[in-house]
Write an enzyme that holds these catalytic residues in place. Structure first.
Site, PDB file in Angstrom:
ATOM      1  N   TYR A 116      -3.062  -0.560  31.967  1.00 18.60           N
ATOM      2  CA  TYR A 116      -4.888  -1.356  32.133  1.00 18.60           C
ATOM      3  C   TYR A 116      -5.695  -0.948  30.853  1.00 18.60           C
ATOM      4  O   TYR A 116      -5.121  -0.038  29.981  1.00 18.60           O
ATOM      5  CB  TYR A 116      -5.825  -0.542  33.143  1.00 18.60           C
ATOM      6  CG  TYR A 116      -4.841  -0.907  34.374  1.00 18.60           C
ATOM      7  CD1 TYR A 116      -5.337  -2.574  35.248  1.00 18.60           C
ATOM      8  CD2 TYR A 116      -3.459  -0.240  34.978  1.00 18.60           C
ATOM      9  CE1 TYR A 116      -4.316  -3.114  36.356  1.00 18.60           C
ATOM     10  CE2 TYR A 116      -3.084  -0.486  36.298  1.00 18.60           C
ATOM     11  CZ  TYR A 116      -3.457  -1.922  37.056  1.00 18.60           C
ATOM     12  OH  TYR A 116      -2.763  -2.428  38.291  1.00 18.60           O
ATOM     13  N   TYR A 155       4.189   0.698  36.080  1.00 24.20           N
ATOM     14  CA  TYR A 155       3.638   1.450  35.587  1.00 24.20           C
ATOM     15  C   TYR A 155       3.989   3.138  36.423  1.00 24.20           C
ATOM     16  O   TYR A 155       4.611   2.738  37.108  1.00 24.20           O
ATOM     17  CB  TYR A 155       1.756   1.659  34.939  1.00 24.20           C
ATOM     18  CG  TYR A 155       1.109   1.942  36.123  1.00 24.20           C
ATOM     19  CD1 TYR A 155       1.319   2.399  37.215  1.00 24.20           C
ATOM     20  CD2 TYR A 155       0.637   0.198  36.447  1.00 24.20           C
ATOM     21  CE1 TYR A 155      -0.310   2.021  37.690  1.00 24.20           C
ATOM     22  CE2 TYR A 155      -0.152  -0.655  37.723  1.00 24.20           C
ATOM     23  CZ  TYR A 155      -0.113   0.870  38.068  1.00 24.20           C
ATOM     24  OH  TYR A 155      -1.381   0.600  39.142  1.00 24.20           O
ATOM     25  N   ARG A 165       4.862   2.093  40.006  1.00 21.89           N
ATOM     26  CA  ARG A 165       3.518   0.911  40.800  1.00 21.89           C
ATOM     27  C   ARG A 165       5.245   0.232  40.903  1.00 21.89           C
ATOM     28  O   ARG A 165       5.198  -0.087  39.253  1.00 21.89           O
ATOM     29  CB  ARG A 165       2.384   1.036  40.298  1.00 21.89           C
ATOM     30  CG  ARG A 165       1.550   1.911  40.746  1.00 21.89           C
ATOM     31  CD  ARG A 165       1.341   1.837  42.652  1.00 21.89           C
ATOM     32  NE  ARG A 165       1.729   1.153  43.167  1.00 21.89           N
ATOM     33  CZ  ARG A 165       0.860   0.164  43.773  1.00 21.89           C
ATOM     34  NH1 ARG A 165      -0.236  -0.289  42.890  1.00 21.89           N
ATOM     35  NH2 ARG A 165       0.992  -1.399  44.234  1.00 21.89           N
ATOM     36  N   HIS A 168       2.621  -6.061  40.346  1.00 27.88           N
ATOM     37  CA  HIS A 168       1.070  -6.078  40.956  1.00 27.88           C
ATOM     38  C   HIS A 168       0.308  -6.648  39.990  1.00 27.88           C
ATOM     39  O   HIS A 168      -0.889  -6.326  39.206  1.00 27.88           O
ATOM     40  CB  HIS A 168       1.223  -5.444  41.704  1.00 27.88           C
ATOM     41  CG  HIS A 168       0.323  -4.181  41.521  1.00 27.88           C
ATOM     42  ND1 HIS A 168       0.974  -2.642  41.036  1.00 27.88           N
ATOM     43  CD2 HIS A 168      -1.183  -3.769  41.528  1.00 27.88           C
ATOM     44  CE1 HIS A 168       0.171  -1.996  40.523  1.00 27.88           C
ATOM     45  NE2 HIS A 168      -1.284  -2.893  41.103  1.00 27.88           N
ATOM     46  N   HIS A 170      -3.859  -7.029  41.432  1.00 30.69           N
ATOM     47  CA  HIS A 170      -5.060  -7.564  42.277  1.00 30.69           C
ATOM     48  C   HIS A 170      -5.741  -8.780  41.947  1.00 30.69           C
ATOM     49  O   HIS A 170      -6.039  -9.277  41.380  1.00 30.69           O
ATOM     50  CB  HIS A 170      -6.139  -6.365  41.670  1.00 30.69           C
ATOM     51  CG  HIS A 170      -5.057  -4.766  41.315  1.00 30.69           C
ATOM     52  ND1 HIS A 170      -5.572  -3.930  42.598  1.00 30.69           N
ATOM     53  CD2 HIS A 170      -4.380  -4.448  40.458  1.00 30.69           C
ATOM     54  CE1 HIS A 170      -4.497  -3.008  42.187  1.00 30.69           C
ATOM     55  NE2 HIS A 170      -4.702  -2.847  41.093  1.00 30.69           N
TER      56      HIS A 170
END
Length: 250
Positions: A116, A155, A165, A168, A170
């Site tokens: 991110y 990640y 994770r 995905h 959000h």
């Protein structure tokens, strides 16, 4: 978003009251396998507050709040981001399957390396100077939305030993008013990391978990340019898309 009405003002003004969704279709606020919920989950019973007039007549989310390239995360910089380009599209529906037009859909995600653009995300994966990982769009008259982005990467996180994770995206949706907000995650079919992810598995109903997984849509791919995934979002009712149990780790 199916509703009946109730006079909550004492003045003959009827405001909406929404039916409760299937509890097993959504994660509990306390999911011990997802360790941070142990600290963040409420310790006292929840208090339900009625909707007041100001909550359903608040600021409107119109096209004037959107930028020209907000829906295309691959064109927000001078250069193109790294990674597999994908199209994510679908419809936003209410509890009776009716389209929800002109509603705000926002997304955020990692880059192709699984990182991110955020100050606290500092694991050793490269940042992409041409990818911010955020976008937004309004649904059209028939409830359709469409984003162009890149395939997010998996990640690591420190929830448990060797925790990763699944890839995905959000989603945040506001329905017809701020009080109807839904925050959820869209996953990709066939991800090998589902088995060990406590956020995905906090949704106890297997059929509800499937509603968080996008469908590969070969008919909407663009030859020699982008793959496509379809992800319909249902805001209320027995077929509703599960919401997030807590803030994610990022």
């Amino acid at each position: 978003m199916t509703q009946d009405t109730v006079d909550q003002t004492g003045s003959g003004l009827f405001l909406p009251r929404y039916r409760r969704d299937d509890v097993d279709a959504h994660p509990p606020l306390l999911s011990p396998a997802y360790k941070s919920t142990v600290l963040r989950a409420p310790r006292q019973p929840l208090t339900y507050l009625p909707h007041r007039l100001t909550e359903i007549t608040g600021p409107l989310l119109g096209e004037g709040r959107l930028g020209e390239l907000d829906h295309d995360l691959t064109r927000q910089h001078d250069g193109e981001p790294q990674g597999q380009r994908i199209i994510v599209h679908g419809r936003v529906l209410d509890g009776d399957g009716r389209p929800v037009p002109h509603t705000l859909v926002e997304i955020w995600q990692t880059n192709a390396a699984g990182r991110y653009r955020h100050a606290v995300d500092n694991w050793p994966a490269p940042l992409d100077p041409n990818f911010d990982g955020v976008g937004r769009a309004l649904t059209d008259e028939r409830g359709h939305y469409r984003f162009v982005t890149v395939q997010p990467g998996a990640y690591p996180w420190k929830n448990h030993d060797n925790a990763w994770r699944p890839a995905h995206i959000h989603f945040s949706l506001f329905g017809r008013a701020f009080t109807q907000r839904l925050v959820t995650q869209m996953y990709f079919p066939g991800d090998p990391l589902f088995f060990q992810d406590p956020i995905f598995n906090s949704v106890r109903d297997p059929k509800a978990r499937e509603r968080m997984i996008a469908r590969y849509d070969h008919a909407r791919t663009v030859p020699e340019w982008a793959l496509a995934y379809e992800f319909d979002i249902v805001l209320r009712g027995r077929e509703s898309t599960p919401f997030e149990d807590e803030d994610d780790d990022e």
